[in-house]
Design a protein around this motif. Structure first.
Motif, PDB file in Angstrom:
ATOM      1  N   PHE A  88       0.858  -1.183   0.000  1.00 55.52           N
ATOM      2  CA  PHE A  88       0.000   0.000   0.000  1.00 55.52           C
ATOM      3  C   PHE A  88       0.891   1.229   0.000  1.00 55.52           C
ATOM      4  O   PHE A  88       1.647   1.465   0.940  1.00 55.52           O
ATOM      5  CB  PHE A  88      -0.920  -0.011   1.220  1.00 55.52           C
ATOM      6  CG  PHE A  88      -1.951  -1.098   1.149  1.00 55.52           C
ATOM      7  CD1 PHE A  88      -3.230  -0.827   0.696  1.00 55.52           C
ATOM      8  CD2 PHE A  88      -1.632  -2.405   1.504  1.00 55.52           C
ATOM      9  CE1 PHE A  88      -4.179  -1.838   0.606  1.00 55.52           C
ATOM     10  CE2 PHE A  88      -2.572  -3.418   1.425  1.00 55.52           C
ATOM     11  CZ  PHE A  88      -3.848  -3.135   0.971  1.00 55.52           C
ATOM     12  N   SER A  89       0.826   1.991  -1.099  1.00 53.47           N
ATOM     13  CA  SER A  89       1.685   3.146  -1.262  1.00 53.47           C
ATOM     14  C   SER A  89       1.045   4.141  -2.214  1.00 53.47           C
ATOM     15  O   SER A  89       0.485   3.740  -3.233  1.00 53.47           O
ATOM     16  CB  SER A  89       3.051   2.709  -1.814  1.00 53.47           C
ATOM     17  OG  SER A  89       3.828   3.832  -2.149  1.00 53.47           O
ATOM     18  N   ARG A  90       1.176   5.403  -1.868  1.00 55.77           N
ATOM     19  CA  ARG A  90       0.697   6.456  -2.770  1.00 55.77           C
ATOM     20  C   ARG A  90       1.797   6.912  -3.719  1.00 55.77           C
ATOM     21  O   ARG A  90       1.537   7.695  -4.630  1.00 55.77           O
ATOM     22  CB  ARG A  90       0.164   7.628  -1.960  1.00 55.77           C
ATOM     23  CG  ARG A  90      -1.117   7.272  -1.219  1.00 55.77           C
ATOM     24  CD  ARG A  90      -1.748   8.464  -0.555  1.00 55.77           C
ATOM     25  NE  ARG A  90      -2.971   8.059   0.104  1.00 55.77           N
ATOM     26  CZ  ARG A  90      -3.081   7.864   1.409  1.00 55.77           C
ATOM     27  NH1 ARG A  90      -2.046   8.065   2.189  1.00 55.77           N
ATOM     28  NH2 ARG A  90      -4.224   7.468   1.930  1.00 55.77           N
ATOM     29  N   HIS A 103      -2.984   1.779  -3.932  1.00 58.47           N
ATOM     30  CA  HIS A 103      -2.684   3.135  -3.498  1.00 58.47           C
ATOM     31  C   HIS A 103      -3.398   3.537  -2.220  1.00 58.47           C
ATOM     32  O   HIS A 103      -2.895   4.378  -1.472  1.00 58.47           O
ATOM     33  CB  HIS A 103      -2.968   4.127  -4.625  1.00 58.47           C
ATOM     34  CG  HIS A 103      -2.066   3.894  -5.807  1.00 58.47           C
ATOM     35  ND1 HIS A 103      -0.711   4.163  -5.775  1.00 58.47           N
ATOM     36  CD2 HIS A 103      -2.302   3.370  -7.031  1.00 58.47           C
ATOM     37  CE1 HIS A 103      -0.161   3.830  -6.918  1.00 58.47           C
ATOM     38  NE2 HIS A 103      -1.108   3.347  -7.702  1.00 58.47           N
ATOM     39  N   ASP A 104      -4.530   2.966  -1.942  1.00 57.22           N
ATOM     40  CA  ASP A 104      -5.288   3.314  -0.740  1.00 57.22           C
ATOM     41  C   ASP A 104      -5.894   2.054  -0.137  1.00 57.22           C
ATOM     42  O   ASP A 104      -6.133   1.063  -0.833  1.00 57.22           O
ATOM     43  CB  ASP A 104      -6.417   4.297  -1.079  1.00 57.22           C
ATOM     44  CG  ASP A 104      -5.888   5.665  -1.444  1.00 57.22           C
ATOM     45  OD1 ASP A 104      -5.193   6.274  -0.601  1.00 57.22           O
ATOM     46  OD2 ASP A 104      -6.164   6.129  -2.572  1.00 57.22           O
ATOM     47  N   VAL A 105      -6.175   2.129   1.158  1.00 61.94           N
ATOM     48  CA  VAL A 105      -6.884   1.043   1.836  1.00 61.94           C
ATOM     49  C   VAL A 105      -8.373   1.308   1.660  1.00 61.94           C
ATOM     50  O   VAL A 105      -8.933   2.208   2.287  1.00 61.94           O
ATOM     51  CB  VAL A 105      -6.512   0.967   3.332  1.00 61.94           C
ATOM     52  CG1 VAL A 105      -7.303  -0.140   4.014  1.00 61.94           C
ATOM     53  CG2 VAL A 105      -5.015   0.754   3.498  1.00 61.94           C
ATOM     54  N   VAL A 106      -8.981   0.539   0.786  1.00 66.83           N
ATOM     55  CA  VAL A 106     -10.410   0.670   0.501  1.00 66.83           C
ATOM     56  C   VAL A 106     -11.094  -0.558   1.105  1.00 66.83           C
ATOM     57  O   VAL A 106     -10.835  -1.689   0.655  1.00 66.83           O
ATOM     58  CB  VAL A 106     -10.668   0.757  -1.024  1.00 66.83           C
ATOM     59  CG1 VAL A 106     -12.154   0.850  -1.308  1.00 66.83           C
ATOM     60  CG2 VAL A 106      -9.897   1.929  -1.627  1.00 66.83           C
ATOM     61  N   ASN A 127       2.230   1.991  10.148  1.00 64.32           N
ATOM     62  CA  ASN A 127       1.278   2.940   9.559  1.00 64.32           C
ATOM     63  C   ASN A 127       0.099   2.209   8.930  1.00 64.32           C
ATOM     64  O   ASN A 127      -1.057   2.600   9.104  1.00 64.32           O
ATOM     65  CB  ASN A 127       1.961   3.822   8.520  1.00 64.32           C
ATOM     66  CG  ASN A 127       2.973   4.765   9.131  1.00 64.32           C
ATOM     67  OD1 ASN A 127       2.901   5.107  10.302  1.00 64.32           O
ATOM     68  ND2 ASN A 127       3.951   5.168   8.334  1.00 64.32           N
ATOM     69  N   LEU A 128       0.399   1.145   8.186  1.00 66.82           N
ATOM     70  CA  LEU A 128      -0.673   0.386   7.558  1.00 66.82           C
ATOM     71  C   LEU A 128      -1.543  -0.288   8.621  1.00 66.82           C
ATOM     72  O   LEU A 128      -2.769  -0.280   8.527  1.00 66.82           O
ATOM     73  CB  LEU A 128      -0.097  -0.660   6.597  1.00 66.82           C
ATOM     74  CG  LEU A 128      -1.131  -1.446   5.799  1.00 66.82           C
ATOM     75  CD1 LEU A 128      -1.957  -0.521   4.898  1.00 66.82           C
ATOM     76  CD2 LEU A 128      -0.437  -2.518   4.958  1.00 66.82           C
ATOM     77  N   THR A 131      -3.980   2.139  10.047  1.00 68.56           N
ATOM     78  CA  THR A 131      -5.102   2.380   9.137  1.00 68.56           C
ATOM     79  C   THR A 131      -6.088   1.226   9.188  1.00 68.56           C
ATOM     80  O   THR A 131      -7.301   1.434   9.289  1.00 68.56           O
ATOM     81  CB  THR A 131      -4.592   2.587   7.694  1.00 68.56           C
ATOM     82  OG1 THR A 131      -3.728   3.727   7.671  1.00 68.56           O
ATOM     83  CG2 THR A 131      -5.744   2.782   6.716  1.00 68.56           C
TER      84      THR A 131
END
Length: 190
Positions: A88-90, A103-106, A127-128, A131
């Motif tokens: 997971f990374s932007r 890109h996002d945690v959906v 961090n993940l 979230t």
């Protein structure tokens, strides 16, 4: 349905890393490393944040070629390379080693991953994990408490989210020969 499992090592005072990302105090001997291998081999995928993924990708793809690697490290190198991974990374657009970039945690996309056949999903990276916790996506916590106290201000705590309260149910414990204790919790009633 697959579960999302947070596996994390912490000091007695709750830090997962010391200053400057120091994890030299983690007491990963052959017994504990073999346990990690057994746990990870049964997983269906690794879900990592960018930093964790980059640290892993910087070492494990070729760790089994190092003549100083232990048998457990050689084994884990193969497990890591073969395991499907989601990072997971932007900022990343691509990643090697059987890795899909998200890109996002959906939550709906995570539910789709959980609904697929296969082993459970291991989430890694503070961090993940924060979230996933905030969104109520972690089903089980496997916390490995290492017999060391780092002291206030000498590290980064695993649970930094002051706005998250979790009611957990103890599902099991295990003590390792080096003094590390695994605490296994399932989500309780919120």
């Amino acid at each position: 349905m697959r579960k999302i499992i947070l596996m994390a090592s912490v000091s007695v005072d709750g830090y997962f890393e010391g200053l400057d990302r120091d994890i030299s105090w983690h007491l990963v001997d052959e017994e504990l490393h073999q346990h990690f291998n057994d746990e990870c081999r049964a997983m269906g995928a690794f879900l990592d944040g960018r930093i964790t993924h980059e640290l892993m990708a910087g070492y494990w793809p070729t760790a089994d070629q190092d003549p100083d690697s232990t048998p457990a490290e050689v084994e884990f190198a193969g497990i890591w390379r073969d395991m499907p991974k989601f990072v997971f990374s932007r900022t990343l657009t691509t990643a090697d080693w059987n890795t899909t970039v998200m890109h996002d945690v959906v939550p709906e996309e995570i539910a789709e991953l959980k609904a697929q056949p296969g082993g459970d999903l291991a989430v890694g990276g503070a961090n993940l994990a924060a979230t996933f916790m905030r969104l109520g996506l972690i089903d089980e916590y496997r916390i490995y408490v290492h017999p060391v106290v780092l002291g206030q201000g000498n590290g980064r705590p695993l649970f930094e989210s002051p706005d998250v309260r979790l009611n957990l149910k103890l599902a099991g414990t295990r003590t390792f020969g080096n003094g590390v204790v695994q605490l296994r919790y399932e989500r309780g009633q919120d």
